[in-house]
Design an enzyme around this catalytic site. Sequence first.
Site, PDB file in Angstrom:
ATOM      1  N   HIS A 183     -17.829   0.629  -0.020  1.00 30.07           N
ATOM      2  CA  HIS A 183     -18.108   2.385  -1.298  1.00 30.07           C
ATOM      3  C   HIS A 183     -18.479   1.912  -2.164  1.00 30.07           C
ATOM      4  O   HIS A 183     -19.421   2.354  -2.596  1.00 30.07           O
ATOM      5  CB  HIS A 183     -17.865   3.196  -0.172  1.00 30.07           C
ATOM      6  CG  HIS A 183     -16.208   3.634  -0.642  1.00 30.07           C
ATOM      7  ND1 HIS A 183     -15.411   4.351  -1.169  1.00 30.07           N
ATOM      8  CD2 HIS A 183     -15.888   2.190   0.342  1.00 30.07           C
ATOM      9  CE1 HIS A 183     -14.999   4.154  -0.633  1.00 30.07           C
ATOM     10  NE2 HIS A 183     -14.533   3.229  -0.276  1.00 30.07           N
ATOM     11  N   ARG A 184     -17.355   1.445  -2.754  1.00 31.67           N
ATOM     12  CA  ARG A 184     -16.836   1.937  -4.406  1.00 31.67           C
ATOM     13  C   ARG A 184     -17.635   0.526  -5.133  1.00 31.67           C
ATOM     14  O   ARG A 184     -18.070   0.513  -6.118  1.00 31.67           O
ATOM     15  CB  ARG A 184     -15.406   1.775  -4.199  1.00 31.67           C
ATOM     16  CG  ARG A 184     -14.717   2.549  -3.819  1.00 31.67           C
ATOM     17  CD  ARG A 184     -13.343   3.077  -4.208  1.00 31.67           C
ATOM     18  NE  ARG A 184     -12.866   4.186  -4.218  1.00 31.67           N
ATOM     19  CZ  ARG A 184     -13.251   5.421  -4.072  1.00 31.67           C
ATOM     20  NH1 ARG A 184     -14.236   5.745  -4.830  1.00 31.67           N
ATOM     21  NH2 ARG A 184     -12.586   6.509  -2.995  1.00 31.67           N
ATOM     22  N   LYS A 208      -7.979  -4.012  -0.152  1.00 31.98           N
ATOM     23  CA  LYS A 208      -9.124  -2.471   0.413  1.00 31.98           C
ATOM     24  C   LYS A 208     -10.026  -3.233   1.424  1.00 31.98           C
ATOM     25  O   LYS A 208      -9.796  -4.419   1.795  1.00 31.98           O
ATOM     26  CB  LYS A 208      -9.112  -2.286  -1.078  1.00 31.98           C
ATOM     27  CG  LYS A 208      -7.989  -2.058  -1.551  1.00 31.98           C
ATOM     28  CD  LYS A 208      -7.439  -0.691  -1.684  1.00 31.98           C
ATOM     29  CE  LYS A 208      -6.107  -0.006  -2.521  1.00 31.98           C
ATOM     30  NZ  LYS A 208      -5.446   1.484  -2.574  1.00 31.98           N
ATOM     31  N   SER A 233       0.663  -1.240   0.338  1.00 34.80           N
ATOM     32  CA  SER A 233      -0.255  -0.418   0.094  1.00 34.80           C
ATOM     33  C   SER A 233       0.858   1.098   0.211  1.00 34.80           C
ATOM     34  O   SER A 233       1.444   1.409   1.126  1.00 34.80           O
ATOM     35  CB  SER A 233      -0.916  -0.350   1.207  1.00 34.80           C
ATOM     36  OG  SER A 233      -1.551   0.854   1.753  1.00 34.80           O
ATOM     37  N   SER A 234       0.706   1.684  -1.173  1.00 36.87           N
ATOM     38  CA  SER A 234       1.458   3.099  -0.380  1.00 36.87           C
ATOM     39  C   SER A 234       1.356   4.510   0.190  1.00 36.87           C
ATOM     40  O   SER A 234       2.045   5.416   0.755  1.00 36.87           O
ATOM     41  CB  SER A 234       1.234   4.383  -2.189  1.00 36.87           C
ATOM     42  OG  SER A 234      -0.321   4.574  -2.008  1.00 36.87           O
TER      43      SER A 234
END
Length: 656
Positions: free
Chosen positions: A394-395, A346, A168-169
Site C-alpha cells: 500500500h505505501r 515490511k 520489529s518493534s
Amino acid sequence: MRFLDLPQMISASGSVTLPGSKSISNRALLLAALAEGVTELHSLLDSDDTARMREALSALGVEMIADNGVLRVTGCGGRFPARQASLFLGNAGTAFRSLTAALAFCGGEYTLDGVPRMRERPIGDLVDALRCCGARIEYAQKEGFPPLRIYPSAGRPDGVVKIRGDVSSQFLSGLLMALPLSGAQTRVAVEGTLISRPYVAMTLNLMARFGVTVAQEDGRAFSLPSGARYRAPGRFFVEGDASSASYFLALGAIGATADSPVRVEGVGKNALQGDAQFAEVLAEMGARVTWGENWISAAKPADGKPLTGIRLDANAIPDAAMTLAVAALYAQGETELANIASWRVKETDRIAAMSAELRRMNVRVEEGADFLKIIPPDAEHPVLPALIHTYEDHRMAMCFSLAAFAAPLRILDPCCVAKTFPKYFECLERVTRPAPVIAMDGPTASGKGTVSSRVARALGFHYLDSGALYRLTALEARNAGVDWADEAAVAELAERLDVSFRGDRVFLRGQDVSQIMREERISVGASKVAALPAVRSALLFRQRAFHRAPGLVGDGRDMASVVFPRAALKVFLTASAEIRAERRVSQLRERGEIADFSVIRADLEARDARDRSRAAAPLVQAEDAVLLDTDALGIEEAVMRVLDWYAEKDEAGKAR
Ligand code: DC
C-alpha cells in the site's frame, strides 16, 4: 483495477479527513477483545488489515456489533471463548504479531497463517521470547517464520523475559500487550537496539487506557504488575492515521500555497502516533506546517523557495519516511534516509522496491543495507513517465502518487491501498489539480491537427498528435513485415515503438519519418491498426504520458471519450466530406503528390466509416463536447473560438 493513470499535477489544496490509525485500530481491537466489559470503538479504520484482525477475533468467539460507524466489542476478560481456531491474517503484521503473543497465554490450540509474503516475514525473536515465558509454539513450516501452531502454555513467565528489539518493534508491543494474560509479575528487557520506539510508546499508552500501567526503566526495560487485567474504557476514539497523513502533508509541501494549504483532519498536536513527527521533518525541509488540536496543515516553503534535502535518522518513523523518499524529488540537494533496515522486512523489501521504482522514473538513487539516498532530478536527469510496480505494498502506491507532480505515471495494482486506506485515490483526486487538457476530436482532414497545434502554441501547452502514433505503428508493422490485421503482433510493436517528437518532426528509431507516415497507404494502415483493441490499449499510456504541465492539447478520435475523459475542454471538430476532400487534395498537391479528388473522397469516407463503426473507441462526439463545424470557418477563426471556450472553462475551473 489493473492500473491507474495519474496525469502530471500542478497544485494541491483542500482538506482530508483521515481514516483511523491502523496501528491504534488493531491494538484497540485486541485490547477491547481481551478486556472485561464493553468497549465502543469510534472512528476505527475499515481496511484490509483491520478486517483480518476482526475476522480473527470473530473466529476466536469475540462478539462485535457494528452500529452506525461504531463497533461495540464485548470483551472476553482475558480468555477467548474459542479454544481452537485456525486464523488467516493476510499480510497484517500488527494482527499477526500481537495475536501470536496473546494466544500463547490463552490455553487453547491455534494456527496462524498469512499470505506468502507473511511467510517471509521473520517472527523468531517473538517466538523465542514467548517460549521463555512457557509458551508452546511450533513452526508449521520454516523455522523462524509463519505459519505457527500454538498450544496451551506449559508454565508462567518467571522473572525477566528478554526480547530482541532491532528487527520489529511489533515483537515487543505484542509481548507487552499479552503479558497481563499470564497473570504473573514480569519484567521485559530489550536486547540490542530498540527500533521504531514511538510504536512502543503508543502500545504502553493504549494499555494504560485499558487499565494496565507498565513501568518503564530507561526505555529498555518494562515491568508489568502481577494480577494486571484489562478493563474496557467505555468509549474509545481512534486517532486519524498519521502515516496516511504523511502523503497529504507532503502534497501540501510540494504543491499548496500558504493561504490554501492541504489540511489533514483527525491527528494533531497531541498525537499518540510517532509518524506525526513527519510534519516536523517537512518543516525542517522548509515546508510551512501548522498544528491544531486535531489537524495539521502544510504548504510550500515561503518566497517561492524549494524544499531542501535532508539527512534523517528515520528509525523512529520508518513508514512515514517512505513518503520522504518521493518528496525528495522536489527538494534542492540530496536526501538521505538512514537507519531504515526494518524496511527490508515490511510488506515487501521496501529499500529495494523504492530504489527500483525511483530508477524506473530516471531518478538517481543509492541504496545500502540500511539507508537510501535520493538525488533530485535536474535538466540532465529529468523525471520520466513510467509504469510503477507496487509489490502489493500500500505505501508504495501511495508514495509514488506524489511523483505525479514531476511526471505522469501509471500505478500498477492501485487497489493495494485497501490495506490501510481504501479511499486513498479518491482523496488524492479531491485535493490535487491536474495539468489542464483540451481534447480535440474529429474526422480526418477536419482541420483539427492545424487548429490543435496552434491552440497549443498560443497557450504554451504541449501538443499530442495521437494519430501519429497509429500511423507510426502501421509504418513499423509494414517495415517489420507484420500484417496490419495481426492484432497481437501489431500490439507488441506498438508497445515497443521507439518514437521521438522534436518540433514538428517525428522520428522512428532515430529516423525522420515525418513525411512517409503521412502517405496515403500508411493512412489506410493506420486506420486498420487503430481498430484493434490491443493496439489501442498498448498506446494508451504513451498518450497519457503527454499530459504534463503546464497543459496539453490532444488531437485524435477518442481524446474526449477514452484517453482524457476529464479534459477541461472537449471540442468535436468537423466539416463536410466535400470540404475535407478538397483540403486533403490541396495538401497533397502542395507536397507535389498526384491527387484525384474522387479517389481521395472515397478513401476518406471509407476511413471515416471505419473510424466511426469500429467497436473499440469509435469516433463519436462526446456528450460534453462542443461542436466546431469548420466548413465555413478559417483556421484563425477556429483557433480563436477554441481559445475563447477554453478561457471560459478555465475561469469557471478556477472559480470552483
Ligand atoms: O488523425 P490521423 O489521420 O493522423 O489518424 C490516423 C488514423 O489513426 C486514423 O484512421 C484514425 C486513427 N486514430 C484513432 O483511431 N484514434 C486517435 N486518437 C487518433 C487517430
